[in-house]
Design a protein around this motif. Sequence first.
Motif, PDB file in Angstrom:
ATOM      1  N   GLY A 102       0.922  -1.304   0.124  1.00 36.51           N
ATOM      2  CA  GLY A 102       0.110  -0.132  -0.098  1.00 36.51           C
ATOM      3  C   GLY A 102       0.696   1.250   0.114  1.00 36.51           C
ATOM      4  N   TYR A 122      -7.279   0.437   3.110  1.00 38.96           N
ATOM      5  CA  TYR A 122      -6.079   0.602   3.969  1.00 38.96           C
ATOM      6  C   TYR A 122      -6.544   0.390   5.486  1.00 38.96           C
ATOM      7  CZ  TYR A 122      -3.029   2.150   0.121  1.00 38.96           C
ATOM      8  OH  TYR A 122      -2.118   2.209  -1.034  1.00 38.96           O
ATOM      9  N   ASN A 169      -8.052   9.046   3.218  1.00 31.55           N
ATOM     10  CA  ASN A 169      -8.071   7.765   3.655  1.00 31.55           C
ATOM     11  C   ASN A 169      -9.480   7.352   3.631  1.00 31.55           C
ATOM     12  OD1 ASN A 169      -8.169   5.215   4.625  1.00 31.55           O
ATOM     13  ND2 ASN A 169      -6.693   5.373   5.955  1.00 31.55           N
TER      14      ASN A 169
END
Length: 187
Positions: A102, A122, A169
């Motif tokens: 990632g 994530y 995110n």
Amino acid sequence: MKTIVCIASGPSLTRGDAEACRDLSCIAINNSIDIAPWAEMLLGGDLKWWRWRSGMPDYRGEKITCHKAAADAYPDVRWLQPTGVTGFEHEPGKVRTGRNSGYVAIQVAAQRGAMRIVLLGYDMRASDTGEHHWHAPHPDGSHPGFDRCLPLFDDLVAPLHQLGIEIVNCSPTTALRAFPCRPLSEV
């Protein structure tokens, strides 16, 4: 503004979230290619994953890895040369590993001109039920080493900010706090 979505395999990843990003440039990480087979890029960080998937012969997008032996074993997989563990590598074709695919995907997105990078899956932690991924366990039963790689993401914040790149995110159950968190529906 060019947006690239990095789709990791944390337990919060859903087909619906990936599908909502279908019209954007996407990098699928490891098994997340099964949820986003239309992604233009597939990143598999290590040799064992490429072996488990036999080099993904039917995938027609760009295949990349930071593991030289994987690129040697599968000639259609392009090797990204590791230049260290932490920080940001500006030179295309080279990456810092962050001990996590990632981490690599974020750099690839930035090197490809993204001004906004959206993170899905994530989580960087096991789910409340103990699952480490949205998919079944790996054939060897291995789990990500979240404790060793999670703090390394902090080293990407300043270099990406200096480049004017926004990172969001959108993983709803994330332990990754280096980047602002927002629901995908708002992004």
